[in-house]
Design a protein around this motif. Structure first.
Motif: not given
Length: 347
Positions: A49-77
């Motif tokens: 869980x730590x690896x997954x959530x840390x990845x998300x937090x680091x992504x938001x930090x790089x992009x400029x902050x949290x936001x709303x996402x559009x899921x356009x990819x399958x959740x099998x990957x």
């Protein structure tokens, strides 16, 4: 993994398995994600869980902050799963593009408008094939893509010519490099996320940091560094991925990088996409061949011109011995070109 609720439960799960002193390292996994199997038998990557959530937090930090996402990819990957993880971390409800009938620019536009109507920042993640379709149509899909604060593009190598066209059209493209073993993208526009480390050992990309998976199910746990199957180099302080080591073509005793040849082909007028592979050849050992998707199927570019462009830019040994014009390239997994299928088509 198909829903936010399932993912929320997985991320909050407390490791079980009897006496803590006898638990396996696998018990610490919150999620098992299958690899694409593009280089062999698919494996199950165990992620905490730590690896997954840390990845998300680091992504938001790089992009400029949290936001709303559009899921356009399958959740099998992992790429699709990470859109959901980022939404959970951000506390936002993602928009979902129905992919049952495949990716369509019109469907993307409809789903994107609903996401863009919400306050705050807006993001989505695509594979290069999806981005290419938006750019090619130059319609409502491309218009809505321009309104996202960032459009992550990963899962496969994106031709520089495609990225240039998208950016020229006003799309805020951010290229990502990563894999299931790193909880998704961990290098954005050639720069590692905070805390992620990259090194090259004999030309091979190795990764380390808080986003690294625990290991493969049934295997040994990963150590500090994960050795990928990709070749890379540093260019102006940024990581440039040159494709998989297994994909290198040895033709006439010369090593040929398919990615470098594909970049030249994709930059030629009249070419939409290209895939370069090696096929057995009695004279050269392996012959360089190219499957090319022309912009206009009724007026493809000259094969001799394409081979000449590669010869001039990369070298004589890299020039395709054969060029086949096709309507589409076969894909597998999250939009990766199926190189095995392309090679078989030349048999």
């Amino acid at each position: 993994m198909t829903s936010l609720d399932e993912l929320r439960r997985a991320l909050s799960r407390t490791p079980t398995g009897g006496d803590p002193a006898h638990r396996s390292w696998e018990d610490a996994a919150a999620l098992a994600v299958g690899t694409s199997g593009s280089t062999g038998e698919p494996k199950e990557v165990l992620l905490s869980a730590s690896a997954l959530t840390t990845s998300a937090e680091l992504t938001h930090a790089r992009l400029g902050g949290p936001g709303t996402w559009l899921l356009a990819l399958p959740t099998t990957h992992i790429a699709g799963i990470q859109v959901l993880v980022r939404s959970l971390v951000a506390g936002t409800e993602p928009g979902v593009l129905d992919l049952a009938a495949g990716f369509r620019a019109s469907g993307f536009a409809t789903a994107a408008r609903a996401v863009l109507a919400r306050p705050g920042r807006h993001y989505t993640a695509l594979v290069p094939t999806q981005l290419a379709r938006l750019v090619a149509t130059d319609g409502p899909g491309l218009a809505t893509a321009r309104d996202f604060d960032a459009v992550l593009v990963g899962g496969a190598a994106a031709p520089p010519s495609l990225l240039a066209r998208a950016r020229a059209a006003g799309v805020r493209v951010v290229t990502t490099y990563g894999m299931s073993e790193t909880a998704g993208g961990c290098v954005y526009d050639g720069v590692p996320l905070d805390g992620v480390r990259v090194r090259l050992v004999d030309g091979r990309v190795e990764l380390a940091g808080p986003v690294l998976a625990l290991g493969y199910r049934g295997g040994e746990p990963f150590g500090e560094w994960f050795r990928t199957g990709d070749l890379g180099r540093w260019a102006d302080g940024r990581l440039e991925v040159l494709g998989r080591a297994d994909d290198v073509i040895i033709s006439g005793g010369e090593n040929v990088s398919p990615v470098e040849v594909e970049r030249v082909l994709a930059a030629q007028p009249g070419v939409r996409e290209a895939c370069v592979v090696g096929v057995p050849d009695p004279e050269w050992g392996q012959a360089v061949v190219a499957a090319v998707v022309p912009s206009d199927p009724h007026a493809p570019p000259s094969a001799d011109h394409l081979a000449g462009a590669v010869r001039e830019a990369v070298g004589r040994s890299a020039a395709p011995k054969r060029v086949a014009f096709v309507t589409a390239l076969p894909v597998r997994g999250p939009g990766k070109i199926d190189r095995v299928a392309v090679a078989r088509s030349f048999e």
